[in-house]
Design a protein around this motif. Structure first.
Motif, PDB file in Angstrom:
ATOM      1  N   THR A 109      -2.884  -0.616  -8.893  1.00 13.25           N
ATOM      2  CA  THR A 109      -4.159  -0.734  -8.306  1.00 13.25           C
ATOM      3  C   THR A 109      -4.794  -2.066  -8.367  1.00 13.25           C
ATOM      4  O   THR A 109      -5.393  -2.460  -7.437  1.00 13.25           O
ATOM      5  CB  THR A 109      -4.995   0.514  -8.911  1.00 13.25           C
ATOM      6  OG1 THR A 109      -4.343   1.654  -9.008  1.00 13.25           O
ATOM      7  CG2 THR A 109      -6.472   0.707  -7.969  1.00 13.25           C
ATOM      8  N   LEU A 169       0.814  -1.361  -0.269  1.00  9.12           N
ATOM      9  CA  LEU A 169       0.149   0.027   0.025  1.00  9.12           C
ATOM     10  C   LEU A 169       0.939   1.062   0.107  1.00  9.12           C
ATOM     11  O   LEU A 169       0.465   2.466  -0.699  1.00  9.12           O
ATOM     12  CB  LEU A 169      -1.010  -0.043   1.005  1.00  9.12           C
ATOM     13  CG  LEU A 169      -1.873   1.327   1.572  1.00  9.12           C
ATOM     14  CD1 LEU A 169      -2.892   1.182   0.332  1.00  9.12           C
ATOM     15  CD2 LEU A 169      -2.472   1.138   2.609  1.00  9.12           C
ATOM     16  N   TYR A 203      -7.800   3.144   3.707  1.00 13.52           N
ATOM     17  CA  TYR A 203      -7.608   1.582   3.160  1.00 13.52           C
ATOM     18  C   TYR A 203      -6.825   1.136   4.403  1.00 13.52           C
ATOM     19  O   TYR A 203      -7.212  -0.038   4.763  1.00 13.52           O
ATOM     20  CB  TYR A 203      -6.780   1.630   1.984  1.00 13.52           C
ATOM     21  CG  TYR A 203      -6.875   0.334   1.530  1.00 13.52           C
ATOM     22  CD1 TYR A 203      -5.934  -0.535   1.941  1.00 13.52           C
ATOM     23  CD2 TYR A 203      -7.457   0.019   0.303  1.00 13.52           C
ATOM     24  CE1 TYR A 203      -5.727  -1.936   1.389  1.00 13.52           C
ATOM     25  CE2 TYR A 203      -7.327  -1.401  -0.359  1.00 13.52           C
ATOM     26  CZ  TYR A 203      -6.495  -2.164   0.282  1.00 13.52           C
ATOM     27  OH  TYR A 203      -6.476  -3.416  -0.283  1.00 13.52           O
ATOM     28  N   LEU A 263     -10.344   3.419  -5.830  1.00 11.58           N
ATOM     29  CA  LEU A 263      -8.937   3.456  -5.978  1.00 11.58           C
ATOM     30  C   LEU A 263      -8.691   3.306  -7.761  1.00 11.58           C
ATOM     31  O   LEU A 263      -8.074   4.118  -8.384  1.00 11.58           O
ATOM     32  CB  LEU A 263      -7.981   2.801  -5.277  1.00 11.58           C
ATOM     33  CG  LEU A 263      -7.645   3.069  -3.887  1.00 11.58           C
ATOM     34  CD1 LEU A 263      -7.091   2.198  -3.029  1.00 11.58           C
ATOM     35  CD2 LEU A 263      -7.171   4.315  -3.619  1.00 11.58           C
ATOM     36  N   TYR A 286      -7.508   6.154  -0.221  1.00 12.91           N
ATOM     37  CA  TYR A 286      -6.113   5.782   0.026  1.00 12.91           C
ATOM     38  C   TYR A 286      -5.855   5.632   1.711  1.00 12.91           C
ATOM     39  O   TYR A 286      -5.450   4.986   2.322  1.00 12.91           O
ATOM     40  CB  TYR A 286      -4.993   6.334  -0.717  1.00 12.91           C
ATOM     41  CG  TYR A 286      -3.588   6.037  -0.354  1.00 12.91           C
ATOM     42  CD1 TYR A 286      -3.040   4.885  -0.714  1.00 12.91           C
ATOM     43  CD2 TYR A 286      -3.064   7.181   0.689  1.00 12.91           C
ATOM     44  CE1 TYR A 286      -2.045   4.595  -0.218  1.00 12.91           C
ATOM     45  CE2 TYR A 286      -1.932   6.710   0.967  1.00 12.91           C
ATOM     46  CZ  TYR A 286      -1.044   5.519   0.545  1.00 12.91           C
ATOM     47  OH  TYR A 286       0.263   5.351   1.075  1.00 12.91           O
ATOM     48  N   TYR A 301       2.562   1.405  -3.274  1.00 18.68           N
ATOM     49  CA  TYR A 301       1.145   2.137  -4.376  1.00 18.68           C
ATOM     50  C   TYR A 301       1.226   3.576  -4.069  1.00 18.68           C
ATOM     51  O   TYR A 301       1.081   4.376  -5.048  1.00 18.68           O
ATOM     52  CB  TYR A 301       0.037   1.235  -4.061  1.00 18.68           C
ATOM     53  CG  TYR A 301      -1.018   1.893  -4.701  1.00 18.68           C
ATOM     54  CD1 TYR A 301      -1.397   1.785  -5.896  1.00 18.68           C
ATOM     55  CD2 TYR A 301      -1.981   2.762  -3.692  1.00 18.68           C
ATOM     56  CE1 TYR A 301      -2.564   2.485  -6.506  1.00 18.68           C
ATOM     57  CE2 TYR A 301      -3.144   3.357  -4.334  1.00 18.68           C
ATOM     58  CZ  TYR A 301      -3.308   3.253  -5.565  1.00 18.68           C
ATOM     59  OH  TYR A 301      -4.384   3.770  -6.294  1.00 18.68           O
ATOM     60  N   GLY A 302       1.157   3.968  -2.886  1.00 19.87           N
ATOM     61  CA  GLY A 302       0.978   5.332  -2.602  1.00 19.87           C
ATOM     62  C   GLY A 302       2.001   6.168  -3.165  1.00 19.87           C
ATOM     63  O   GLY A 302       1.765   7.348  -3.518  1.00 19.87           O
ATOM     64  N   TYR A 334     -13.145   0.377  -0.849  1.00 21.20           N
ATOM     65  CA  TYR A 334     -11.996   1.044  -1.052  1.00 21.20           C
ATOM     66  C   TYR A 334     -11.599   0.779  -2.573  1.00 21.20           C
ATOM     67  O   TYR A 334     -11.220   1.675  -3.391  1.00 21.20           O
ATOM     68  CB  TYR A 334     -10.757   0.690  -0.050  1.00 21.20           C
ATOM     69  CG  TYR A 334     -11.090   0.726   1.238  1.00 21.20           C
ATOM     70  CD1 TYR A 334     -11.459   2.045   1.692  1.00 21.20           C
ATOM     71  CD2 TYR A 334     -11.364  -0.203   2.089  1.00 21.20           C
ATOM     72  CE1 TYR A 334     -11.872   2.289   3.483  1.00 21.20           C
ATOM     73  CE2 TYR A 334     -11.847  -0.101   3.326  1.00 21.20           C
ATOM     74  CZ  TYR A 334     -12.040   1.225   4.206  1.00 21.20           C
ATOM     75  OH  TYR A 334     -12.466   1.255   5.313  1.00 21.20           O
ATOM     76  N   SER A 385       1.675   5.416   5.727  1.00 22.94           N
ATOM     77  CA  SER A 385       1.353   5.774   4.434  1.00 22.94           C
ATOM     78  C   SER A 385       1.347   7.109   3.982  1.00 22.94           C
ATOM     79  O   SER A 385       1.462   7.158   2.835  1.00 22.94           O
ATOM     80  CB  SER A 385      -0.209   5.303   4.328  1.00 22.94           C
ATOM     81  OG  SER A 385      -1.139   5.867   5.651  1.00 22.94           O
ATOM     82  N   ARG A 428      -8.935  10.752  -2.992  1.00 22.27           N
ATOM     83  CA  ARG A 428      -7.834  10.567  -1.895  1.00 22.27           C
ATOM     84  C   ARG A 428      -8.334   9.728  -0.630  1.00 22.27           C
ATOM     85  O   ARG A 428      -7.320   9.176  -0.152  1.00 22.27           O
ATOM     86  CB  ARG A 428      -7.041  11.776  -1.566  1.00 22.27           C
ATOM     87  CG  ARG A 428      -6.502  12.225  -2.691  1.00 22.27           C
ATOM     88  CD  ARG A 428      -5.729  13.763  -2.610  1.00 22.27           C
ATOM     89  NE  ARG A 428      -5.402  14.331  -3.482  1.00 22.27           N
ATOM     90  CZ  ARG A 428      -4.697  15.601  -3.852  1.00 22.27           C
ATOM     91  NH1 ARG A 428      -4.985  16.617  -2.557  1.00 22.27           N
ATOM     92  NH2 ARG A 428      -4.427  16.124  -4.890  1.00 22.27           N
TER      93      ARG A 428
END
Length: 480
Positions: free
Chosen positions: A196, A28, A135, A92, A132, A31-32, A88, A152, A129
């Motif tokens: 994603t 995660l 999540y 995303l 994220y 990904y962020g 979620y 995160s 946003r």
């Protein structure tokens, strides 16, 4: 006697093998970070005003940019609810598809309508946003939330910083055109969509998808406690009833002075902050309308402001004062400082001074954000906390939309960028005056409460010598 298997009562993150939830959090965060790599983002405004698109400043300021605020306003509540209801991941995916749409329109679009559609998709990405940031609730137990949420958020800030630096290096050292940089950004956001698709879709969420009796091994959650008072109607019925009751409770919480103060700060100051953020690139282009792309330093300035904002947020965690007494004064001083920065930003002809004031403005705002989060969330459950921030963000967006319609939209006053910044200066000045007057009021009330206590204490101290001999005589009489 063998121990009973109580695995069903453990937090979700503890029933999953230890390495699995850690890998999920790591993915995660990765990904962020990757979804923030959009090196062309800092240069969208000069790209629209330059030879590539050749839009006029009036078109960008009064026709194209206002759509971002309207779009955000229109989709904020639906996306807030869909994020939880759909758990979620679909939101995303929608965010990634919107990012791809933005850069396709930037690369291929030639009309004002196409750029307005681009701003509409930009509003969707901003509203999404929340997917994220929330999540993390589905991955870890509440006891681990604060630390994992900081990871995160740090990943996102690092991604924004890396993206800004990368964009600036490409422009300044690589002599890359804005169009090429947008193609690079399109490639990164397309890769973000692939990332994603590999996110795991949680089986639970904060409001609509709570398993029966979910308490995550901690104290019963707000919805669970409220559900016990709703007899019948099924799971869906009690969830809807509980959400309505929670909204009413949020209204009742507004009576708490600290929560009310920091919520009002969130609404009024964040509205002004984001309006400045939307239009400052147009101001830079007005102050320094260079034709040489290598002398446009938007990426470097965004990187510096992100770095200072992260440092200010970190430093705010170490500020230990009596907030019930000093909150209004701190907010008032910071807001007055921001008003002065806006005036200097708008009146200077030196682009470097304008850059510096922008960095300081963002840093001062980011300094107060974690303080506001702590002051609002300190006594709330995570469900109520999410609702309070959702309500605050909604009202801030409503206020931002009203100001945009009146000040920026061509159907309103349709002001150019310099007069707009004078309006924002006046707005922050008014807020600073209100906060400082409130601080004076708090100081007066505190001193009025303190004086009777001091007088009572002094009176007790004065009576002690007189009471001493009397007590001795009574003791002697008792002894005889």
């Amino acid at each position: 006697m063998p121990k009973k298997d109580d695995g069903t009562k453990k937090p979700a993150s503890e029933t999953v093998p230890d390495q699995r939830w850690k890998l999920q959090v790591f993915y995660l965060c990765f990904y962020g970070f990757m979804t923030q790599i959009r090196p062309g983002e800092s240069f969208i405004t000069p790209y629209l005003l330059g030879a590539d698109k050749n839009f006029t400043q009036a078109e960008v300021t009064n026709v194209i940019m206002p759509v971002l605020t309207y779009s955000y306003m229109a989709v904020l509540v639906p996306i807030f609810l869909l994020t939880d209801y759909l758990r979620y991941k679909p939101v995303l995916v929608l965010q990634s598809l919107s990012h791809i749409s933005i850069w396709l329109l930037l690369v291929l679009g030639t009309s004002v309508l196409a750029m307005q559609l681009m701003e509409f998709f930009y509003g969707i990405t901003m509203a999404a946003r929340i997917a994220y940031s929330s999540y993390i609730f589905s991955l870890v137990a509440p006891s681990r939330y604060q630390r994992m949420a900081s990871y995160s958020r740090s990943a996102v800030l690092l991604g924004v910083f890396t993206s800004s630096v990368l964009g600036q290096l490409c422009i300044t050292l690589g002599s890359v055109s804005f169009l090429t940089l947008n193609y690079v950004s399109l490639g990164f956001v397309s890769f973000g969509l692939i990332l994603t698709l590999f996110l795991e879709r949680p089986r639970r969420s904060l409001f609509f998808n709570r398993p029966e009796g979910a308490g995550d091994g901690a104290a019963p959650a707000e919805l669970d406690k409220m559900a016990r008072g709703d007899g019948g109607g099924g799971i869906r019925g009690w969830q809807e009833a509980a959400l309505c009751r929670m909204l009413r409770e949020v209204g009742a919480l507004a009576r708490q002075p600290q929560l009310r103060l920091w919520s009002l700060w969130w609404v009024f100051n964040s509205a002004g902050y984001y309006l400045m953020l939307y239009y400052v690139h147009i101001l830079w282009n007005e102050i320094y309308p260079t034709m040489d792309n290598r002398q446009v330093y938007n990426g470097g300035v965004d990187a510096a402001s992100t770095l200072l904002g992260a440092g200010a947020s970190f430093a705010a965690g170490y500020v230990k004062i009596r907030w019930t007494l000093w909150s209004e004064l701190v907010i008032g001083v910071v807001t007055a400082f921001q008003a002065g920065l806006l005036l200097l930003m708008n009146t200077t002809s030196n682009i470097w001074l304008c850059y510096a004031t922008y960095v300081l403005f963002r840093g001062s705002y980011q300094f107060l954000v974690p303080i506001a989060i702590f002051q609002i969330a300190t006594s709330l459950s995570k469900e109520l906390c999410a609702l309070v921030f959702g309500v605050n963000t909604f009202f801030a967006t409503v206020l931002k939309t009203i100001i945009t319609i009146v000040v920026a939209d061509k159907r309103g006053l349709g002001l150019s960028v310099h007069p707009q910044f004078y309006v924002y200066f006046g707005y922050f000045t008014l807020l600073a005056v209100v906060y400082l007057l409130a601080a004076v009021g708090v100081g007066i009330r505190h001193s009025c409460r303190k004086q009777p206590a001091e007088l009572a204490l002094a009176k007790e101290l004065c009576q002690l010598p007189a009471e001493g001999p009397a007590q001795e005589k009574s003791l002697e009489a008792g002894a005889m």
